[in-house]
Structure formats: structure tokens, C-alpha cells
Design an enzyme around this catalytic site. Structure first.
Site, short mmCIF file in Angstrom:
data_model
loop_
_atom_site.label_atom_id
_atom_site.label_comp_id
_atom_site.label_asym_id
_atom_site.label_seq_id
_atom_site.Cartn_x
_atom_site.Cartn_y
_atom_site.Cartn_z
N GLU A 1 7.75 -106.97 48.93
CA GLU A 1 7.16 -107.84 47.92
C GLU A 1 7.37 -109.28 48.36
O GLU A 1 8.07 -109.54 49.35
CB GLU A 1 7.78 -107.59 46.54
CG GLU A 1 7.22 -106.34 45.87
CD GLU A 1 7.77 -106.05 44.50
OE1 GLU A 1 7.07 -105.37 43.74
OE2 GLU A 1 8.89 -106.47 44.19
N HIS B 1 3.95 -114.34 36.61
CA HIS B 1 3.51 -113.37 37.62
C HIS B 1 2.06 -113.70 37.98
O HIS B 1 1.23 -113.91 37.09
CB HIS B 1 3.62 -111.95 37.07
CG HIS B 1 3.57 -110.90 38.13
ND1 HIS B 1 2.44 -110.61 38.84
CD2 HIS B 1 4.53 -110.08 38.61
CE1 HIS B 1 2.70 -109.65 39.71
NE2 HIS B 1 3.97 -109.31 39.59
N ARG C 1 6.32 -116.45 44.02
CA ARG C 1 5.41 -116.28 42.88
C ARG C 1 4.91 -117.59 42.28
O ARG C 1 3.76 -117.67 41.85
CB ARG C 1 6.13 -115.51 41.78
CG ARG C 1 6.16 -114.06 42.07
CD ARG C 1 6.77 -113.27 40.95
NE ARG C 1 6.82 -111.89 41.43
CZ ARG C 1 7.42 -110.92 40.82
NH1 ARG C 1 8.04 -111.13 39.69
NH2 ARG C 1 7.41 -109.69 41.33
N HIS D 1 6.16 -113.79 32.80
CA HIS D 1 6.69 -112.51 33.27
C HIS D 1 8.20 -112.36 33.06
O HIS D 1 8.68 -111.30 32.69
CB HIS D 1 6.36 -112.40 34.76
CG HIS D 1 6.70 -111.10 35.39
ND1 HIS D 1 6.22 -109.89 34.92
CD2 HIS D 1 7.48 -110.79 36.48
CE1 HIS D 1 6.68 -108.90 35.69
NE2 HIS D 1 7.45 -109.42 36.62
N ARG E 1 13.15 -116.11 40.40
CA ARG E 1 13.72 -114.80 40.74
C ARG E 1 12.97 -114.16 41.91
O ARG E 1 11.74 -114.14 41.94
CB ARG E 1 13.62 -113.88 39.51
CG ARG E 1 14.14 -112.49 39.72
CD ARG E 1 14.03 -111.70 38.44
NE ARG E 1 12.66 -111.57 38.02
CZ ARG E 1 11.85 -110.57 38.34
NH1 ARG E 1 12.28 -109.58 39.09
NH2 ARG E 1 10.61 -110.55 37.92
C1 SIN Z 1 5.95 -106.21 40.10
O1 SIN Z 1 5.85 -105.01 40.25
O2 SIN Z 1 5.17 -107.02 40.61
C2 SIN Z 1 7.04 -106.75 39.26
C3 SIN Z 1 8.31 -106.66 39.96
C4 SIN Z 1 9.23 -107.72 39.48
O3 SIN Z 1 8.85 -108.58 38.70
O4 SIN Z 1 10.38 -107.73 39.92
#
Ligand code: SIN
Length: 518
Positions: A113, A228, A274, A335, A370
């Protein structure tokens, strides 16, 4: 008023609360109070996964570095170190208790991610990781006879004597009971519902942050709200998260002219932090006069998409978007709140007997932004730590009540909620400035009376809490005159000289009352 006594009180039944209950169970009676059904929490809806050092190519040091970098200079390094060092054991324990993470052959399958320099995100049933954690933890808690759950019970306030917390007032079956406890743990999650666009479930109304503030607890870093980048944008569909792991697997962002744009904003493109991706999307939306951009993963192939993201595939299909064939309209949404009730590494707050863990708390682990998929891990690690610390409490609870006996109603609650959420989104969202924050303050000041009254209905208590948390976020955003991490001020684009300071709010330095000058 009816009084009940219990050794340990936990408010909230997501990952942090349940993990704490498991630690507390051997030491006495535990009550877990939760305002909805026990599984209804942000944990249940977490898609992408849980980050941990599992792979041979990864180390505690690298995970630490990635987290500090995402936190943009404001993480507490010891809190992050604790998180990443203890995280792997907490995950292994979960696997022992029956958690079934996705595997490739015998090996745990790890995805990527944003801002992670290694593949380290575990996931379950493709994109239902939170549900798997909640299932396993609820099963484990069910096997512990000393733990009792009080579902559909909402906490109105904490019971405070001097500088100690002696439990909480809880609205259950239509009456308020005083639940006396030697230690009380807040694990109520976040407050995304104060924004009109959010990925959070309806229960995320900031209850724990607001009741802690009213009780005299100190809140820290409330200006840091993570948006998000990709939530489904459709006038006919509910807001729905499109996991970052989709971009981790290769999905790309396109503006409405079907052009990729992320390379113009950051070298990491779709996997930039993000806040960068969210602001880039807003900028493209403004440039193209559109309410959304697109997420495109068609090139990943039908079979892969259906297998890897079964939950997202099924949900989008229900709203007429076939993610294997269509571009997905997306826009950012609130988010996660990095700030919260200030705690040390054992979940202790400034009030004796009061602990906090998970999104409601601010351990400093996330700093100003975060790192993706660190929050479930935080719930596990710091839920367990807070549970251990709370089991050692020496507080002796004393009964009696100071609860206001006059009960009020909010006849136009739905309209006030709509105004609150719209104001927060438009004036305290991804891009803020003194003017927009002042305007938001003026709007919300009109509702000051609501924050100081007693209610006996869940939706009214929630609105009171939402208004309180909104004011805390606005105030902290005004006080931080600089742009750091997820907090972006268009009138202070640089970090500012005092960027390393943390903003603390409590009843002593932020006065929220009906007497406040309007
Ligand atoms: C996501 O699946 O994009 C959210 C994961 C997160 O916010 O840690």
C-alpha cells in the site's frame, strides 16, 4: 439511579476493545459496552489489511522508517518502535486463535500500500480483513466467562471524582445506569461521521473523544484527519471505500479526460502518501470541473480482480459498476483521525483509571499522517498493552451521581447533523485556511447549548459528541498555522517555525460552553 459494579469496563468492541478484554479477563469481571451490535465497528469494515514485519525482505527497522516518514516528523518514535516490534507476535497469536489470512501456497500473502517500501500487508478473504479480525476476537472473548457484553448501550459520560475515573454512566434499555469500575478503557474508534464524505460506518461519531474531553482528559493532534483518496462516488450509491491495496496491486487514477495525472504530483505516483494523492485528486477535480476522478484496474484481468477483491467487486456491482469492465468514479473521503485522547505507551490518560486505545487514542504512533494498514495493528498492540496496564489499577470506585437531571431533546437534530457534516467537509476538509475555519466556528457556535445538555436518546447523544469533536478539530486546525502531514492550510503552505509542537486541548485551555461569546 441503578448502580452496577464491575472490575473493568471497556467502551467499544472493535479490535482494541476486544484485545484489551482478553488481557483483562483473568483478573476479574469485564463488561464491554457497545452502542450497536458487538461487531458494528470500524474494524469490521477495514478492507486492505494489517501491516506487520513478516517477509524475509522486511525488518522492524524498515517498517519503523516507513511509519516515521508517513508521520511527517511528528510520530513518537518509541510508540512506533513498540508497534512494529510487538506487532508480529500479536499477529501470530491471532493466527493461533484461528485467524485465516490469505496465503500463496503455504506462505502468507503480502500486499503493498502507499508509502510502504516492502510488501507487508496481510489480508483476509481478499478485502475483508477487518471482518476476519473481529470474528476471531469475538470468538475468543465469547470463550471467556468473566467477560459480559452490553450491546445497544451508549455511554453518556464518565464518572469522575477529582482526577480519577470511576466508571461511566451508560444508557441501557431506556435507563441510565452508573457502571462503577476500577478501570475504564475507551476503545470507541473514530469520528469520520462528522464529515459529509467519509469511509467510516455510522457508529463513528467521536463518542470517546467527546466524553473524555468533558471529563477533563487531554486531547492531542486533533487537526490531523486523514482523507482516503478513493471512495466510491455515485449519487445513487452509499459511500464505500475502495481499498488502497487496489492501487498497491497496480490500479491507476485517471481524470475525467481519462488521463493519468499522479506523476505530475509525486514520484511515487499512485502510491504516494494519502494526503498527497487526496490533494492531487481535488486539484484534478477542480481543473476538470468534475466531482470525481476514476480508478482503473481493468488491466489487472477479470479473474484476478474477482479473486483479490471479492467484497469490493460484489458491492460495486450492486450499484451498477462492474470493476472488471468499468472505470470506477472515486473521490476522497474522511477516513481516520490521527489525534485523540492523549495516552502513554500503556494507554494511560491524564485521568487515573481512564485508559484509551485504538483510533480514539493518540499514542503518537501515527504522527501527522498514518501509514496505511497500521491502524488494525495499533488496535492489537495497544489494546493488549492498555488491557495489561488497566488490570493493575489501584483506583477504588465510589458511587453517587453528579448527572444533570434535566433531560433535553433536539427536535431538529437531522438538520443540524446535515449542516455540521457539510460545514466540516467544505470548510475543515482536505484544504483549510483561517477564513474557512473561522466560518466553520461561527456556524457550529450556534449549537453550543447542545454540547452542554443531557439527552436520553442515542442519536441526540451522538450529535452532541459530533459537535464537540468538530469544534476540537477546528480549534486545533486554527492553532496549527502551518501545513504538516494530513493538515494542509492554504494560507500557511510551509510547515511553520513551531511545526514540531503538538497541539493539546482540554477543558482548561479550550472553553466550550453556552457562555462562549458568539
Ligand atoms: C484501505 O484498505 O485502503 C484502508 C487501509 C487503511 O486505511 O489502513
Amino acid at each position: 439511579m441503578k448502580t452496577e459494579s464491575v472490575d473493568f469496563l471497556i467502551i467499544g468492541s472493535g479490535v482494541a476493545g476486544l484485545r484489551a478484554a482478553i488481557e483483562l479477563a483473568p483478573f476479574g469481571s469485564v463488561v464491554v459496552v457497545t452502542k450497536d451490535r458487538p461487531s458494528e465497528s470500524s474494524t469490521e469494515y477495514a478492507q486492505g489489511g494489517i501491516a506487520a514485519v513478516i517477509s524475509d525482505e522486511d525488518t522492524v527497522g524498515i517498517h519503523l522508517e516507513d511509519t516515521l516518514k508517513a508521520g511527517d516528523g511528528l510520530c513518537r518514535e518509541d510508540a512506533v518502535r513498540t508497534l512494529v516490534e510487538e506487532g508480529t507476535d500479536r499477529i501470530m497469536e491471532l493466527i493461533d486463535w484461528g485467524a485465516e489470512f490469505d496465503r500463496e501456497g503455504m506462505k502468507l500473502s503480502l500486499t503493498l500500500e502507499a508509502a510502504h517500501s516492502r510488501r507487508r500487508i496481510l489480508h483476509a478473504q481478499g478485502d475483508s480483513t477487518g471482518r476476519e479480525l473481529e470474528r476471531v476476537l469475538l470468538n475468543k472473548v465469547r470463550s471467556l466467562p468473566s467477560v459480559t457484553k452490553y450491546p445497544y448501550a451508549i455511554t453518556t459520560d464518565l464518572i469522575i471524582r477529582g482526577n480519577e475515573c470511576h466508571g461511566a454512566y451508560v444508557l441501557r434499555n431506556g435507563e441510565i445506569i452508573a457502571l462503577l469500575a476500577k478501570s475504564t478503557l475507551l476503545a470507541t474508534g473514530g469520528a469520520g461521521q462528522i464529515f459529509s464524505r467519509t469511509t467510516n460506518p455510522l457508529v463513528a461519531t467521536g463518542d470517546g473523544m467527546a466524553i473524555a474531553f468533558r471529563a477533563g482528559a487531554c486531547l492531542e493532534d486533533m487537526e490531523f484527519v486523514q482523507f482516503h483518496p478513493t471512495s466510491l462516488y455515485s449519487p445513487t450509491a452509499p459511500q464505500f471505500l475502495l481499498s488502497e491495496s487496489m492501487r498497491g496491486e497496480g490500479a491507476v487514477l485517471l481524470n475525467i479526460h481519462r488521463e493519468r495525472f499522479m506523476s505530475a504530483y509525486h514520484a511515487m505516483e499512485e502510491l504516494a502518501p494519502r494526503d498527497v494523492v487526496s490533494r492531487a485528486i481535488i486539484s484534478e477535480m477542480v481543473k476538470t470541473n468534475s466531482r470525481h476522478v476514476y480508478l482503473d484496474l481493468r488491466h489487472l484481468g477479470k479473474d484476478f480482480i474477482k479473486k483479490r477483491f471479492p467484497g469490493i467487486f460484489a458491492t460495486c456491482l450492486r450499484y451498477d459498476v462492474d470493476i472488471t469492465e468499468d472505470l470506477i468514479p472515486v473521490s476522497p473521503a474522511a477516513h481516520y483521525i490521527m489525534g485523540g485522547v492523549k495516552t502513554n505507551l500503556d494507554g494511560e490518560t491524564n485521568l487515573r483509571g481512564l485508559y484509551a486505545a485504538g483510533e480514539v487514542a493518540c499514542t503518537g504512533v501515527h504522527g501527522a499522517n498514518r501509514l496505511a494498514s497500521n491502524s488494525l495493528l495499533e488496535g492489537l498492540v495497544y489494546g493488549a498493552r492498555a488491557g495489561i496496564a488497566a488490570s493493575r489499577t489501584t483506583v477504588i470506585p465510589v458511587g453517587g451521581t453528579e448527572l444533570e437531571t434535566l433531560v433535553y431533546a433536539i427536535p431538529d437534530g437531522d438538520e443540524i447533523k446535515r449542516i455540521l457534516r457539510k460545514t466540516m467537509w467544505e470548510k475543515v476538509g482536505i484544504i483549510r485556511c483561517a477564513r474557512s475555519l473561522d466560518e466553520a466556528t461561527q456556524v457550529l457556535k450556534t449549537y453550543n447549548e447542545i454540547m452542554n445538555r443531557t439527552y436520553l436518546k442515542r442519536h441526540e447523544l451522538e450529535l452532541k459528541n459530533m459537535l464537540t469533536v468538530a469544534r476540537l478539530i477546528i480549534e486545533a486546525s486554527l492553532r496549527r498555522q502551518g501545513s504538516v502531514g494530513a493538515h494542509y492550510r492554504s494560507d500557511f503552505k510551509d510547515r511553520g517555525d513551531r511545526w514540531q509542537e503538538h497541539i493539546m486541548l482540554d477543558r482548561e485551555n479550550f472553553f466550550l460552553s453556552s457562555q462562549e461569546a458568539i
